[in-house]
Write a protein that holds these residues in place. Sequence first.
Motif, PDB file in Angstrom:
ATOM      1  N   GLU A 163       0.832  -1.205   0.000  1.00  0.00           N
ATOM      2  CA  GLU A 163       0.000   0.000   0.000  1.00  0.00           C
ATOM      3  C   GLU A 163       0.866   1.255   0.000  1.00  0.00           C
ATOM      4  O   GLU A 163       0.584   2.223  -0.720  1.00  0.00           O
ATOM      5  N   LEU A 164       1.932   1.259   0.796  1.00  0.00           N
ATOM      6  CA  LEU A 164       2.819   2.416   0.855  1.00  0.00           C
ATOM      7  C   LEU A 164       3.464   2.689  -0.502  1.00  0.00           C
ATOM      8  O   LEU A 164       3.622   3.839  -0.914  1.00  0.00           O
ATOM      9  N   VAL A 165       3.851   1.643  -1.190  1.00  0.00           N
ATOM     10  CA  VAL A 165       4.542   1.806  -2.470  1.00  0.00           C
ATOM     11  C   VAL A 165       3.572   2.198  -3.575  1.00  0.00           C
ATOM     12  O   VAL A 165       3.896   3.022  -4.437  1.00  0.00           O
ATOM     13  N   MET A 166       2.364   1.633  -3.541  1.00  0.00           N
ATOM     14  CA  MET A 166       1.433   1.815  -4.654  1.00  0.00           C
ATOM     15  C   MET A 166       0.603   3.085  -4.583  1.00  0.00           C
ATOM     16  O   MET A 166       0.302   3.692  -5.613  1.00  0.00           O
ATOM     17  N   HIS A 167       0.185   3.489  -3.386  1.00  0.00           N
ATOM     18  CA  HIS A 167      -0.818   4.547  -3.298  1.00  0.00           C
ATOM     19  C   HIS A 167      -0.222   5.900  -3.701  1.00  0.00           C
ATOM     20  O   HIS A 167       0.839   6.289  -3.212  1.00  0.00           O
ATOM     21  N   PRO A 168      -0.922   6.651  -4.560  1.00  0.00           N
ATOM     22  CA  PRO A 168      -0.397   7.942  -5.039  1.00  0.00           C
ATOM     23  C   PRO A 168      -0.101   8.942  -3.939  1.00  0.00           C
ATOM     24  O   PRO A 168       0.771   9.799  -4.101  1.00  0.00           O
ATOM     25  N   ARG A 169      -0.803   8.857  -2.801  1.00  0.00           N
ATOM     26  CA  ARG A 169      -0.589   9.874  -1.762  1.00  0.00           C
ATOM     27  C   ARG A 169       0.806   9.797  -1.162  1.00  0.00           C
ATOM     28  O   ARG A 169       1.290  10.766  -0.579  1.00  0.00           O
ATOM     29  N   TYR A 170       1.483   8.651  -1.291  1.00  0.00           N
ATOM     30  CA  TYR A 170       2.828   8.522  -0.747  1.00  0.00           C
ATOM     31  C   TYR A 170       3.891   8.948  -1.759  1.00  0.00           C
ATOM     32  O   TYR A 170       5.022   9.214  -1.388  1.00  0.00           O
ATOM     33  N   GLY A 171       3.542   8.989  -3.023  1.00  0.00           N
ATOM     34  CA  GLY A 171       4.420   9.541  -4.043  1.00  0.00           C
ATOM     35  C   GLY A 171       5.759   8.848  -4.197  1.00  0.00           C
ATOM     36  O   GLY A 171       6.765   9.509  -4.481  1.00  0.00           O
ATOM     37  N   VAL A 172       5.814   7.527  -3.995  1.00  0.00           N
ATOM     38  CA  VAL A 172       7.076   6.815  -4.199  1.00  0.00           C
ATOM     39  C   VAL A 172       7.443   6.891  -5.686  1.00  0.00           C
ATOM     40  O   VAL A 172       6.667   6.493  -6.549  1.00  0.00           O
ATOM     41  N   GLU A 173       8.628   7.415  -5.969  1.00  0.00           N
ATOM     42  CA  GLU A 173       9.008   7.668  -7.359  1.00  0.00           C
ATOM     43  C   GLU A 173       9.281   6.376  -8.128  1.00  0.00           C
ATOM     44  O   GLU A 173       9.839   5.418  -7.596  1.00  0.00           O
ATOM     45  N   ARG A 174       8.882   6.404  -9.389  1.00  0.00           N
ATOM     46  CA  ARG A 174       9.172   5.335 -10.330  1.00  0.00           C
ATOM     47  C   ARG A 174       9.849   5.968 -11.538  1.00  0.00           C
ATOM     48  O   ARG A 174       9.326   6.931 -12.094  1.00  0.00           O
ATOM     49  N   VAL A 175      10.975   5.424 -11.931  1.00  0.00           N
ATOM     50  CA  VAL A 175      11.729   6.005 -13.042  1.00  0.00           C
ATOM     51  C   VAL A 175      11.739   5.016 -14.206  1.00  0.00           C
ATOM     52  O   VAL A 175      12.031   3.825 -14.022  1.00  0.00           O
ATOM     53  N   TYR A 176      11.437   5.532 -15.397  1.00  0.00           N
ATOM     54  CA  TYR A 176      11.350   4.709 -16.597  1.00  0.00           C
ATOM     55  C   TYR A 176      12.303   5.223 -17.671  1.00  0.00           C
ATOM     56  O   TYR A 176      12.453   6.438 -17.841  1.00  0.00           O
ATOM     57  N   HIS A 177      12.908   4.303 -18.389  1.00  0.00           N
ATOM     58  CA  HIS A 177      13.640   4.622 -19.606  1.00  0.00           C
ATOM     59  C   HIS A 177      12.779   4.176 -20.780  1.00  0.00           C
ATOM     60  O   HIS A 177      12.377   3.013 -20.852  1.00  0.00           O
ATOM     61  N   VAL A 178      12.508   5.117 -21.674  1.00  0.00           N
ATOM     62  CA  VAL A 178      11.532   4.890 -22.729  1.00  0.00           C
ATOM     63  C   VAL A 178      12.144   5.238 -24.082  1.00  0.00           C
ATOM     64  O   VAL A 178      12.829   6.258 -24.219  1.00  0.00           O
ATOM     65  N   ARG A 179      11.898   4.377 -25.077  1.00  0.00           N
ATOM     66  CA  ARG A 179      12.278   4.691 -26.460  1.00  0.00           C
ATOM     67  C   ARG A 179      10.997   4.882 -27.256  1.00  0.00           C
ATOM     68  O   ARG A 179      10.072   4.068 -27.168  1.00  0.00           O
ATOM     69  N   VAL A 180      10.943   5.981 -28.013  1.00  0.00           N
ATOM     70  CA  VAL A 180       9.716   6.348 -28.706  1.00  0.00           C
ATOM     71  C   VAL A 180       9.950   6.471 -30.210  1.00  0.00           C
ATOM     72  O   VAL A 180      11.064   6.638 -30.688  1.00  0.00           O
TER      73      VAL A 180
END
Length: 241
Positions: free
Chosen positions: A117-134
């Motif tokens: 719950e701590l990791v997933m819920h938006p209110r805690y704002g745990v950052e997720r970083v993505y590398h994306v090729r477009v």
Amino acid sequence: MRLAKYLAHCGVASRRASEELVRAGRVTIAGEVVRDPARAVTDGEEVRVDGRLVRPEPLEVWALNKPPGVLSTVRDTHGRKTVVELVPSRRRLYPVGRLDADSTGLLLLTNDGELAELVMHPRYGVERVYHVRVEPPRFGQRLVERLQRGVELEDGPARALRARAIGRGRLEITMGEGRKREVRRMLDALGYRVVELERVRIGPLTLQSLGLAPGESRRLGTREIDALRRAALRPRRRAGR
């Protein structure tokens, strides 16, 4: 302990999902259906979910470098490979959030519903970083600024905390929430097709520091789990800033 929290400690689901199970009438205590997630559970009481007895179990958190073609779910009715099959644990683990079948990178699996719950819920704002090729590969600063300013999606506005170019046709995008296919939908709305998407960081954990090759997993240690909790519970997160 409250019922929803008890179910989360038993590895049934996250606390929020456990609340929904209770409200749906799928949980009994001492043979009686209970619909109040805040109902206290005392030692010795028999708690069942869909008729199955549940008890607290040792908590585990695993990190996986998800390869392409694997589903971020516990089981698949069509027999396709799931992320749970790549983790050598006897516990009933479930993925914390999702990565699309075609997406790769860091994914957490656990039976600790409170941590999930701590990791997933938006209110805690745990950052997720993505590398994306477009595609198309040519873009300018305007795309970066637009991602940071926000994009209106069908389920509400979405905004990158940070974005930057890291090569031809490649972006690094930092998000503070993990809605379904959010990064792909943002870029699609701006006229770009995601060709590759890899999650390289969740909170303080990075693929590089974990040293996981595609398809590899390992159980997290106490310090790594504590670092995840601190990332979610630091005051600036709770204040919503």
